[in-house]
Design a protein around this motif. Structure first.
Motif, PDB file in Angstrom:
ATOM      1  N   SER A  67       0.812  -1.220   0.000  1.00  0.00           N
ATOM      2  CA  SER A  67       0.000   0.000   0.000  1.00  0.00           C
ATOM      3  C   SER A  67       0.847   1.272   0.000  1.00  0.00           C
ATOM      4  N   GLY A  68       2.106   1.146   0.396  1.00  0.00           N
ATOM      5  CA  GLY A  68       2.954   2.316   0.598  1.00  0.00           C
ATOM      6  C   GLY A  68       3.033   2.737   2.045  1.00  0.00           C
ATOM      7  N   TYR A  69       2.145   2.191   2.876  1.00  0.00           N
ATOM      8  CA  TYR A  69       2.114   2.506   4.305  1.00  0.00           C
ATOM      9  C   TYR A  69       2.678   1.347   5.115  1.00  0.00           C
ATOM     10  N   VAL A  70       3.117   1.654   6.341  1.00  0.00           N
ATOM     11  CA  VAL A  70       3.663   0.612   7.207  1.00  0.00           C
ATOM     12  C   VAL A  70       3.091   0.726   8.617  1.00  0.00           C
ATOM     13  N   SER A  71       2.995  -0.427   9.259  1.00  0.00           N
ATOM     14  CA  SER A  71       2.612  -0.540  10.668  1.00  0.00           C
ATOM     15  C   SER A  71       3.671  -1.404  11.333  1.00  0.00           C
ATOM     16  N   ILE A  72       4.405  -0.829  12.284  1.00  0.00           N
ATOM     17  CA  ILE A  72       5.528  -1.521  12.908  1.00  0.00           C
ATOM     18  C   ILE A  72       5.288  -1.643  14.407  1.00  0.00           C
ATOM     19  N   LEU A  73       5.591  -2.830  14.952  1.00  0.00           N
ATOM     20  CA  LEU A  73       5.515  -3.036  16.410  1.00  0.00           C
ATOM     21  C   LEU A  73       6.912  -2.823  16.993  1.00  0.00           C
ATOM     22  N   PRO A  74       7.108  -1.800  17.850  1.00  0.00           N
ATOM     23  CA  PRO A  74       8.411  -1.573  18.481  1.00  0.00           C
ATOM     24  C   PRO A  74       8.392  -2.007  19.950  1.00  0.00           C
ATOM     25  N   VAL A  75       9.302  -2.865  20.336  1.00  0.00           N
ATOM     26  CA  VAL A  75       9.370  -3.273  21.741  1.00  0.00           C
ATOM     27  C   VAL A  75      10.831  -3.232  22.192  1.00  0.00           C
ATOM     28  N   ASP A  76      11.310  -2.026  22.457  1.00  0.00           N
ATOM     29  CA  ASP A  76      12.639  -1.839  23.046  1.00  0.00           C
ATOM     30  C   ASP A  76      12.525  -1.222  24.437  1.00  0.00           C
ATOM     31  N   GLN A  77      11.275  -1.114  24.928  1.00  0.00           N
ATOM     32  CA  GLN A  77      11.039  -0.416  26.193  1.00  0.00           C
ATOM     33  C   GLN A  77      11.599  -1.160  27.397  1.00  0.00           C
ATOM     34  N   GLY A  78      11.869  -2.479  27.257  1.00  0.00           N
ATOM     35  CA  GLY A  78      12.467  -3.229  28.355  1.00  0.00           C
ATOM     36  C   GLY A  78      13.798  -2.660  28.778  1.00  0.00           C
ATOM     37  N   ILE A  79      14.520  -2.052  27.830  1.00  0.00           N
ATOM     38  CA  ILE A  79      15.771  -1.360  28.151  1.00  0.00           C
ATOM     39  C   ILE A  79      15.499   0.118  28.398  1.00  0.00           C
ATOM     40  N   GLU A  80      14.718   0.729  27.539  1.00  0.00           N
ATOM     41  CA  GLU A  80      14.515   2.173  27.598  1.00  0.00           C
ATOM     42  C   GLU A  80      13.737   2.616  28.840  1.00  0.00           C
ATOM     43  N   HIS A  81      12.848   1.749  29.346  1.00  0.00           N
ATOM     44  CA  HIS A  81      12.029   2.126  30.500  1.00  0.00           C
ATOM     45  C   HIS A  81      12.136   1.148  31.665  1.00  0.00           C
ATOM     46  N   SER A  82      12.775   0.015  31.467  1.00  0.00           N
ATOM     47  CA  SER A  82      12.948  -1.131  32.373  1.00  0.00           C
ATOM     48  C   SER A  82      11.941  -2.214  32.031  1.00  0.00           C
ATOM     49  N   GLY A  83      12.370  -3.466  32.256  1.00  0.00           N
ATOM     50  CA  GLY A  83      11.495  -4.590  31.985  1.00  0.00           C
ATOM     51  C   GLY A  83      10.239  -4.565  32.837  1.00  0.00           C
ATOM     52  N   GLY A  84      10.390  -4.181  34.115  1.00  0.00           N
ATOM     53  CA  GLY A  84       9.244  -4.130  35.010  1.00  0.00           C
ATOM     54  C   GLY A  84       8.215  -3.112  34.563  1.00  0.00           C
ATOM     55  N   ALA A  85       8.681  -1.896  34.260  1.00  0.00           N
ATOM     56  CA  ALA A  85       7.763  -0.845  33.837  1.00  0.00           C
ATOM     57  C   ALA A  85       7.046  -1.209  32.544  1.00  0.00           C
ATOM     58  N   SER A  86       7.735  -1.964  31.685  1.00  0.00           N
ATOM     59  CA  SER A  86       7.179  -2.290  30.373  1.00  0.00           C
ATOM     60  C   SER A  86       6.268  -3.513  30.396  1.00  0.00           C
ATOM     61  N   PHE A  87       6.710  -4.581  31.083  1.00  0.00           N
ATOM     62  CA  PHE A  87       6.048  -5.869  30.922  1.00  0.00           C
ATOM     63  C   PHE A  87       5.220  -6.325  32.127  1.00  0.00           C
ATOM     64  N   ALA A  88       5.308  -5.624  33.252  1.00  0.00           N
ATOM     65  CA  ALA A  88       4.486  -6.012  34.399  1.00  0.00           C
ATOM     66  C   ALA A  88       2.988  -6.006  34.069  1.00  0.00           C
ATOM     67  N   PRO A  89       2.484  -5.048  33.255  1.00  0.00           N
ATOM     68  CA  PRO A  89       1.052  -5.092  32.920  1.00  0.00           C
ATOM     69  C   PRO A  89       0.647  -6.357  32.172  1.00  0.00           C
ATOM     70  N   ASN A  90       1.586  -6.988  31.465  1.00  0.00           N
ATOM     71  CA  ASN A  90       1.300  -8.223  30.743  1.00  0.00           C
ATOM     72  C   ASN A  90       2.587  -9.038  30.655  1.00  0.00           C
ATOM     73  N   PRO A  91       2.873  -9.859  31.680  1.00  0.00           N
ATOM     74  CA  PRO A  91       4.179 -10.522  31.794  1.00  0.00           C
ATOM     75  C   PRO A  91       4.513 -11.511  30.685  1.00  0.00           C
ATOM     76  N   ILE A  92       3.556 -11.888  29.840  1.00  0.00           N
ATOM     77  CA  ILE A  92       3.894 -12.823  28.760  1.00  0.00           C
ATOM     78  C   ILE A  92       4.940 -12.233  27.832  1.00  0.00           C
ATOM     79  N   TYR A  93       5.054 -10.891  27.806  1.00  0.00           N
ATOM     80  CA  TYR A  93       5.991 -10.260  26.886  1.00  0.00           C
ATOM     81  C   TYR A  93       7.415 -10.171  27.428  1.00  0.00           C
ATOM     82  N   PHE A  94       7.652 -10.715  28.616  1.00  0.00           N
ATOM     83  CA  PHE A  94       9.039 -10.975  29.008  1.00  0.00           C
ATOM     84  C   PHE A  94       9.640 -12.039  28.085  1.00  0.00           C
ATOM     85  N   ASP A  95       8.794 -12.867  27.480  1.00  0.00           N
ATOM     86  CA  ASP A  95       9.235 -13.896  26.536  1.00  0.00           C
ATOM     87  C   ASP A  95       9.266 -13.295  25.136  1.00  0.00           C
ATOM     88  N   PRO A  96      10.457 -13.203  24.519  1.00  0.00           N
ATOM     89  CA  PRO A  96      10.566 -12.557  23.208  1.00  0.00           C
ATOM     90  C   PRO A  96       9.670 -13.166  22.129  1.00  0.00           C
TER      91      PRO A  96
END
Length: 352
Positions: A67-96
């Motif tokens: 289409s010319g457009y893109v939708s990208i999922l970015p998940v670098d927040q485990g480093i940028e904000h801490s794993g706890g701050a990022s993944f505590a709301p949904n711990p399944i995402y501690f698993d890459p």
């Protein structure tokens, strides 16, 4: 998602966003996202054949593929904000693996994450969805906190794991920005040599960019200049926060600008402010993707759709949304990503 649903999510602001006509920088001067964008723009550039193929791999994948457009999922927040701050709301995402699964199930063009995340599942998934390996981070565990981007891993390792591209952040305006510009420019040069696309997180970082209680880190004039620096070091895609105000140069009283930026090239409408960001990406030759921002819960869907509408109508290339998608059950995250993509697939949502 129908246009009626988009209008419902925008609420009483639907006409404000969907009916706006841009009278600042004409849409006719923008290289708008389209199925032929790579043939019309990138084949004229100095990017080598392998890099153009990698850009195409990203552009042609997922629900927005072709289409010319893109939708990208970015998940670098485990480093940028801490794993706890990022993944505590949904711990399944501690698993890459669940991060990559969300991107695939959500119909994304690519998944952007850290060396560790993508490297841990590369053999299983690198051929199933384009990887964008984030090569630098603010590690955010030093005390007191410091705000600097440092390199993680190597560009060659990203290539070895089958990545289609690399991503990096520069904190423009910070004391460390000169070093970061040199580091990232060299990293992008090597990535292009190896045939990978490059994505730049063009963020501002300086305490003085807050003046009289107003935060100008997301001012259109300052973020526009950050974009202009980003495309200068040959980023293929620019990631930028949606502008929330303007006049940073004047308020802080530094640098050089023109009165015409405020009198002629922008208004206070979000679409016009974003159009100025697009203009600074070589009039859209380099695609602008805006970030989705933090998760606020119940309003996430409406905010994501609004951001997508503003980006698309301004002439942007798409959205890169992470926390709004992964800090909730996977099925809801998929629904949110699909809602964003539906804005770009809806031909009635036009360029302003």
């Amino acid at each position: 998602m129908s246009l009626n649903k988009i209008q419902d999510l925008l609420g009483d602001k639907a006409e404000y966003y969907l009916g706006h006509t841009c009278t600042t920088i004409s849409k006719d001067s923008i290289h708008l996202p389209a199925p032929g964008h790579i043939d019309n723009v990138w084949t004229q550039s100095n990017r080598n054949i392998q890099t153009i193929r990698s850009i195409s791999a990203i552009a042609d994948h997922g629900r927005l593929g072709g289409s010319g457009y893109v939708s990208i999922l970015p998940v670098d927040q485990g480093i940028e904000h801490s794993g706890g701050a990022s993944f505590a709301p949904n711990p399944i995402y501690f698993d890459p693996e669940n991060i990559v699964k969300l991107a695939i199930e959500g119909g994304c063009n690519a998944v952007a994450s850290t060396y560790g995340v993508l490297g841990s599942v590369a053999r299983k998934y690198a051929h199933k969805i384009p990887f964008i390996v984030k090569v630098n981070h603010n590690e955010f565990i030093s005390y007191p906190n410091k705000f600097d981007q440092i390199m993680f891993g190597t560009i060659k390792d990203a290539w070895n794991m089958g990545a289609a591209g690399i991503g990096a952040t520069i904190y423009f305006g910070s004391d460390e920005s000169a070093r970061q510009i040199v580091e990232v420019a060299k990293a992008f040069e090597y990535a292009h040599e190896l045939g990978m696309a490059t994505v730049l997180w063009c963020y501002l970082r300086n305490g003085s960019f807050k003046k009289d209680g107003v935060d100008y880190h997301t001012a259109a004039d300052l973020t526009g200049q950050a974009n202009h620096l980003g495309v200068t070091i040959q980023a293929d895609i620019i990631k930028q926060k949606l502008p929330t105000n303007n006049g940073g140069y004047n308020a802080i009283n530094f640098g050089k600008t023109s009165k015409l930026v405020y009198d002629k090239l922008t208004t206070d409408h979000p679409i016009d402010l974003c159009r100025y960001q697009v203009a600074n990406c070589y009039m859209g030759r380099v695609g602008l993707i805006n970030s989705g921002g933090e998760s606020k819960g119940a309003t996430d869907m409406a905010e994501a759709v609004m951001t997508a509408v503003v980006n698309k109508r301004a002439g942007g290339m798409g959205l890169i949304s992470g926390r709004k998608a992964f800090q909730k059950p996977m099925a809801e995250g998929v629904q949110l990503l699909n809602a964003i993509q539906d804005v770009y697939l809806d031909s009635s949502v036009t360029i302003a």
